[in-house]
Design a protein around this motif. Sequence first.
Motif, PDB file in Angstrom:
ATOM      1  N   LYS A 204       7.015  15.138  -4.060  1.00  0.00           N
ATOM      2  CA  LYS A 204       5.844  15.903  -4.776  1.00  0.00           C
ATOM      3  C   LYS A 204       4.831  15.222  -5.435  1.00  0.00           C
ATOM      4  O   LYS A 204       4.803  13.730  -5.541  1.00  0.00           O
ATOM      5  N   ARG A 205       3.781  15.912  -5.780  1.00  0.00           N
ATOM      6  CA  ARG A 205       2.749  15.027  -6.538  1.00  0.00           C
ATOM      7  C   ARG A 205       3.502  14.444  -7.616  1.00  0.00           C
ATOM      8  O   ARG A 205       4.382  14.697  -8.510  1.00  0.00           O
ATOM      9  N   THR A 206       3.165  13.094  -7.815  1.00  0.00           N
ATOM     10  CA  THR A 206       3.591  12.442  -8.987  1.00  0.00           C
ATOM     11  C   THR A 206       2.541  11.576  -9.861  1.00  0.00           C
ATOM     12  O   THR A 206       1.787  10.882  -9.341  1.00  0.00           O
ATOM     13  N   ILE A 207       2.668  12.080 -11.175  1.00  0.00           N
ATOM     14  CA  ILE A 207       1.577  11.426 -12.170  1.00  0.00           C
ATOM     15  C   ILE A 207       2.159  10.483 -13.083  1.00  0.00           C
ATOM     16  O   ILE A 207       3.373  10.804 -13.623  1.00  0.00           O
ATOM     17  N   THR A 208       1.867   9.286 -12.818  1.00  0.00           N
ATOM     18  CA  THR A 208       2.265   8.305 -13.783  1.00  0.00           C
ATOM     19  C   THR A 208       1.326   7.831 -14.827  1.00  0.00           C
ATOM     20  O   THR A 208       0.217   7.727 -14.853  1.00  0.00           O
ATOM     21  N   LEU A 209       2.197   8.075 -16.267  1.00  0.00           N
ATOM     22  CA  LEU A 209       1.635   7.577 -17.155  1.00  0.00           C
ATOM     23  C   LEU A 209       2.000   6.159 -17.810  1.00  0.00           C
ATOM     24  O   LEU A 209       3.121   5.765 -17.543  1.00  0.00           O
ATOM     25  N   VAL A 215      -2.109   6.199 -14.640  1.00  0.00           N
ATOM     26  CA  VAL A 215      -2.423   4.893 -14.191  1.00  0.00           C
ATOM     27  C   VAL A 215      -2.058   5.261 -12.329  1.00  0.00           C
ATOM     28  O   VAL A 215      -2.669   4.459 -11.670  1.00  0.00           O
ATOM     29  N   SER A 216      -1.582   6.240 -12.234  1.00  0.00           N
ATOM     30  CA  SER A 216      -1.541   6.740 -10.762  1.00  0.00           C
ATOM     31  C   SER A 216      -1.160   8.182 -10.662  1.00  0.00           C
ATOM     32  O   SER A 216      -0.661   8.822 -11.393  1.00  0.00           O
ATOM     33  N   ASP A 217      -1.743   8.647  -9.561  1.00  0.00           N
ATOM     34  CA  ASP A 217      -1.536  10.358  -9.360  1.00  0.00           C
ATOM     35  C   ASP A 217      -1.672  10.569  -7.986  1.00  0.00           C
ATOM     36  O   ASP A 217      -2.678  10.581  -7.271  1.00  0.00           O
ATOM     37  N   ILE A 218      -0.359  10.482  -7.315  1.00  0.00           N
ATOM     38  CA  ILE A 218      -0.198  10.391  -5.865  1.00  0.00           C
ATOM     39  C   ILE A 218       0.585  11.751  -5.119  1.00  0.00           C
ATOM     40  O   ILE A 218       1.507  12.119  -6.151  1.00  0.00           O
ATOM     41  N   GLY A 219       0.508  11.902  -3.792  1.00  0.00           N
ATOM     42  CA  GLY A 219       1.323  12.954  -3.244  1.00  0.00           C
ATOM     43  C   GLY A 219       0.551  14.193  -3.498  1.00  0.00           C
ATOM     44  O   GLY A 219      -0.578  14.441  -3.801  1.00  0.00           O
ATOM     45  N   PRO A 220       1.071  15.232  -2.976  1.00  0.00           N
ATOM     46  CA  PRO A 220       2.487  15.224  -2.102  1.00  0.00           C
ATOM     47  C   PRO A 220       2.578  14.580  -0.951  1.00  0.00           C
ATOM     48  O   PRO A 220       1.312  14.811  -0.486  1.00  0.00           O
ATOM     49  N   THR A 221       3.651  14.130  -0.581  1.00  0.00           N
ATOM     50  CA  THR A 221       3.654  13.494   0.633  1.00  0.00           C
ATOM     51  C   THR A 221       3.532  14.652   1.959  1.00  0.00           C
ATOM     52  O   THR A 221       2.982  14.206   3.025  1.00  0.00           O
ATOM     53  N   THR A 222       3.821  15.994   1.535  1.00  0.00           N
ATOM     54  CA  THR A 222       3.458  16.951   2.457  1.00  0.00           C
ATOM     55  C   THR A 222       1.969  17.175   2.875  1.00  0.00           C
ATOM     56  O   THR A 222       1.728  17.227   4.171  1.00  0.00           O
ATOM     57  N   ASN A 223       1.116  16.759   1.718  1.00  0.00           N
ATOM     58  CA  ASN A 223      -0.115  16.596   2.141  1.00  0.00           C
ATOM     59  C   ASN A 223      -0.684  15.424   2.940  1.00  0.00           C
ATOM     60  O   ASN A 223      -1.480  15.620   3.641  1.00  0.00           O
ATOM     61  N   ASN A 224       0.138  14.466   2.662  1.00  0.00           N
ATOM     62  CA  ASN A 224      -0.213  13.114   3.475  1.00  0.00           C
ATOM     63  C   ASN A 224       0.033  13.326   4.659  1.00  0.00           C
ATOM     64  O   ASN A 224      -0.608  12.951   5.613  1.00  0.00           O
ATOM     65  N   HIS A 225       1.258  14.167   5.079  1.00  0.00           N
ATOM     66  CA  HIS A 225       1.610  14.561   6.375  1.00  0.00           C
ATOM     67  C   HIS A 225       0.544  15.281   7.259  1.00  0.00           C
ATOM     68  O   HIS A 225       0.400  14.998   8.217  1.00  0.00           O
ATOM     69  N   ASN A 226       0.045  16.243   6.419  1.00  0.00           N
ATOM     70  CA  ASN A 226      -1.119  17.129   6.923  1.00  0.00           C
ATOM     71  C   ASN A 226      -2.129  16.382   7.313  1.00  0.00           C
ATOM     72  O   ASN A 226      -3.095  16.410   8.231  1.00  0.00           O
ATOM     73  N   PHE A 227      -2.576  15.386   6.540  1.00  0.00           N
ATOM     74  CA  PHE A 227      -3.694  14.565   6.594  1.00  0.00           C
ATOM     75  C   PHE A 227      -3.453  13.783   8.128  1.00  0.00           C
ATOM     76  O   PHE A 227      -4.251  13.645   8.847  1.00  0.00           O
ATOM     77  N   ALA A 228      -2.057  13.125   8.117  1.00  0.00           N
ATOM     78  CA  ALA A 228      -1.839  12.405   9.411  1.00  0.00           C
ATOM     79  C   ALA A 228      -1.913  13.451  10.681  1.00  0.00           C
ATOM     80  O   ALA A 228      -2.476  12.866  11.522  1.00  0.00           O
ATOM     81  N   GLN A 229      -1.419  14.690  10.521  1.00  0.00           N
ATOM     82  CA  GLN A 229      -1.646  15.551  11.439  1.00  0.00           C
ATOM     83  C   GLN A 229      -3.192  15.943  11.909  1.00  0.00           C
ATOM     84  O   GLN A 229      -3.597  15.993  13.193  1.00  0.00           O
ATOM     85  N   LEU A 230      -4.003  15.957  10.676  1.00  0.00           N
ATOM     86  CA  LEU A 230      -5.565  16.313  10.988  1.00  0.00           C
ATOM     87  C   LEU A 230      -6.187  14.946  11.655  1.00  0.00           C
ATOM     88  O   LEU A 230      -7.022  15.221  12.419  1.00  0.00           O
ATOM     89  N   ARG A 231      -5.622  13.792  11.405  1.00  0.00           N
ATOM     90  CA  ARG A 231      -6.218  12.819  12.204  1.00  0.00           C
ATOM     91  C   ARG A 231      -5.947  12.464  13.715  1.00  0.00           C
ATOM     92  O   ARG A 231      -6.605  11.919  14.463  1.00  0.00           O
ATOM     93  N   ARG A 232      -4.810  13.110  14.010  1.00  0.00           N
ATOM     94  CA  ARG A 232      -4.224  13.192  15.349  1.00  0.00           C
ATOM     95  C   ARG A 232      -5.396  13.819  16.299  1.00  0.00           C
ATOM     96  O   ARG A 232      -5.961  14.721  16.130  1.00  0.00           O
TER      97      ARG A 232
END
Length: 232
Positions: A204-209, A215-232
Motif C-alpha cells: 500500500k501507499r506508505t508515508i514515512t514520518l 521523508v518518503s511517500d511511496i507506493g502502492p506497489t499495484t501502481n508500480n505494477h501498472n507502470f511496469a505494464q504501461l512500459r511494456r
Amino acid sequence: MIKLKNVTKQYGKIKALDDINLDIKSGEMALLVGSSGAGKSTLMKLLYREERPSSGNIIIGNIDVSSLSDAKIPYLRRRMGIVFQDFKLLPNKSAFENVAYALRGLGAEEYEIQKRVSGALKLVGLLERAFNLPSELSGGEQQRVGIARAIVQGPPLVIADEPTGNLDPATSLEIFNLLSRIAERGTTVLVSTHNQHIVESFGKRTITLDKGQVVSDIGPTTNNHNFAQLRR
Ligand SMILES: Nc1ncnc2c1ncn2[C@@H]1O[C@H](COP(=O)(O)OP(=O)(O)OP(=O)(O)O)[C@@H](O)[C@H]1O
Ligand SMILES: [Mg+2]
C-alpha cells in the motif's frame, strides 16, 4: 479526501509536525509509519480535531478542519470512523451495543439500528458474537468490534492509530486485510503502524514520518505494477 498544506504542530519547543504537505485520495488506503515520536499520532489527532495545527490548513472532504469551530466537531466526527490501539470499547455493553451506541445517541429508529449494526458486524465477521461482552472476546475480535463501530455510520474516512499495536502478527494481518477490504468499498483509510512486516507485504501507499517531516511517500506497489505494464 484529505489535504494537508504546510501543516506544523508545535508543543512548546517541540515541533511534532514540521511543514507537512499531503494529499490522500478518496478510497485510498495509506499507511503512516515512522519511529516513536515521529508525529504519527499528532497528525491523526489533527485530522479528528483532538488538536489544532499551529499553522497550515487541513481539509477533509469539503470541511476545513483547521478553522472549524468547536461546536462543529461532532459534525466532522460523524464523517469519520476512528479506531484506537486499545479498542476503547464500553466494557459493560455487548459488541452489538458498542456498535449501536452512537446511532442510539443520534436517535436513530430501532429498525435502522438493527440493520446497520448487523451489517457492520457481518462485514467484520462477528455477527455470531454480537451479544458477547468485550471481556468475552479476543483482542482481535475486540478490534473488529472497534472497526464495526467506526464504519457503522458509513463514513467516507476511517482513521486508525496503531490498531494492531496490542495484537499478535497473524491477528494484525487479519485486521489489515479487513481495513483493506473497507478501503476497496470506497472508504478512505489512513492507518499508522510499527509493523514492518505488514508494510513490506501489504503493497500500500506508505508515508514515512521522521522528526515531524514526511521523508518518503511511496507506493502502492499495484501502481508500480501498472507502470511496469504501461512500459511494456
Ligand atoms: N500533548 C503533547 N505535549 C507535548 N509534546 C507532545 C504532545 N503530544 C506529542 N508530543 C510530542 O510530539 C512528538 C510526536 O509525538 P507523537 O505522539 O505524534 O509520535 P508518534 O509518531 O505517534 O509516536 P509513537 O510511535 O510512539 O506512538 C513527540 O516528540 C512527543 O513527545
Ligand atoms: Mg503514536
